[in-house]
Design a protein around this motif. Structure first.
Motif, short mmCIF file in Angstrom:
data_model
loop_
_atom_site.label_atom_id
_atom_site.label_comp_id
_atom_site.label_asym_id
_atom_site.label_seq_id
_atom_site.Cartn_x
_atom_site.Cartn_y
_atom_site.Cartn_z
N VAL A 1 0.85 -1.18 0.00
CA VAL A 1 0.00 0.00 0.00
C VAL A 1 0.89 1.23 0.00
O VAL A 1 1.86 1.31 0.74
CB VAL A 1 -0.91 0.02 1.25
CG1 VAL A 1 -1.72 1.28 1.30
CG2 VAL A 1 -1.81 -1.19 1.26
N THR A 2 0.57 2.16 -0.87
CA THR A 2 1.32 3.42 -0.90
C THR A 2 0.34 4.56 -0.66
O THR A 2 -0.78 4.53 -1.18
CB THR A 2 2.04 3.62 -2.24
OG1 THR A 2 1.08 3.57 -3.28
CG2 THR A 2 3.10 2.55 -2.47
N GLY B 1 6.11 12.32 1.87
CA GLY B 1 7.00 13.31 2.47
C GLY B 1 6.38 14.02 3.66
O GLY B 1 7.04 14.84 4.30
N GLY B 2 5.12 13.69 3.98
CA GLY B 2 4.43 14.35 5.09
C GLY B 2 4.80 13.72 6.43
O GLY B 2 5.49 12.71 6.52
N VAL C 1 6.07 11.68 13.25
CA VAL C 1 6.42 10.41 12.61
C VAL C 1 6.20 10.58 11.12
O VAL C 1 5.16 11.10 10.71
CB VAL C 1 5.51 9.27 13.14
CG1 VAL C 1 5.83 7.95 12.47
CG2 VAL C 1 5.61 9.15 14.65
N PRO C 2 7.15 10.15 10.28
CA PRO C 2 6.92 10.22 8.83
C PRO C 2 5.67 9.41 8.46
O PRO C 2 5.44 8.32 8.98
CB PRO C 2 8.18 9.59 8.23
CG PRO C 2 9.22 9.71 9.30
CD PRO C 2 8.48 9.63 10.60
N ILE C 3 4.86 9.97 7.59
CA ILE C 3 3.61 9.32 7.17
C ILE C 3 3.87 7.93 6.59
O ILE C 3 3.13 7.00 6.86
CB ILE C 3 2.89 10.22 6.12
CG1 ILE C 3 2.14 11.32 6.84
CG2 ILE C 3 1.99 9.44 5.22
CD1 ILE C 3 0.77 11.00 7.34
N GLU C 4 4.94 7.78 5.80
CA GLU C 4 5.25 6.48 5.20
C GLU C 4 5.47 5.43 6.28
O GLU C 4 5.02 4.29 6.16
CB GLU C 4 6.48 6.57 4.29
CG GLU C 4 6.25 7.33 3.01
CD GLU C 4 6.52 8.82 3.14
OE1 GLU C 4 6.81 9.29 4.27
OE2 GLU C 4 6.42 9.53 2.13
#
Length: 76
Positions: A27-28, A35-36, A52-55
């Motif tokens: 899932v992307t 980058g959020g 925390v990085p969204i990814e």
């Protein structure tokens, strides 16, 4: 050289089949989220917020979902 390409194609195909059959899907996030950061801001003053990085957040959610699916399969 052609053997290496065929081997790589076979590996990609096998990985895709295994992912699909086991219910594990990649899932992307949407482009607007790449980058959020997820900002966790406490309700009480004097406590530090956490970003925390969204990814990373999405990756952890997907891993949890996949583990729950595997657990459900083991129970059934």
């Amino acid at each position: 050289m052609q053997n290496e390409t065929a081997g790589a194609d076979l590996e990609i195909m096998l990985r895709k089949i295994i992912r699909e059959e086991s219910g594990l899907t990649a899932v992307t996030p949407a482009d607007k989220w790449i980058g959020g950061e997820l900002v966790l801001r406490p309700g009480r003053e004097g406590l530090q917020e956490k970003t925390v990085p969204i990814e990373t957040f999405f990756n952890k959610i997907v891993m949890l979902r996949n583990r729950l699916r595997v657990l459900e399969q083991q129970i059934n």
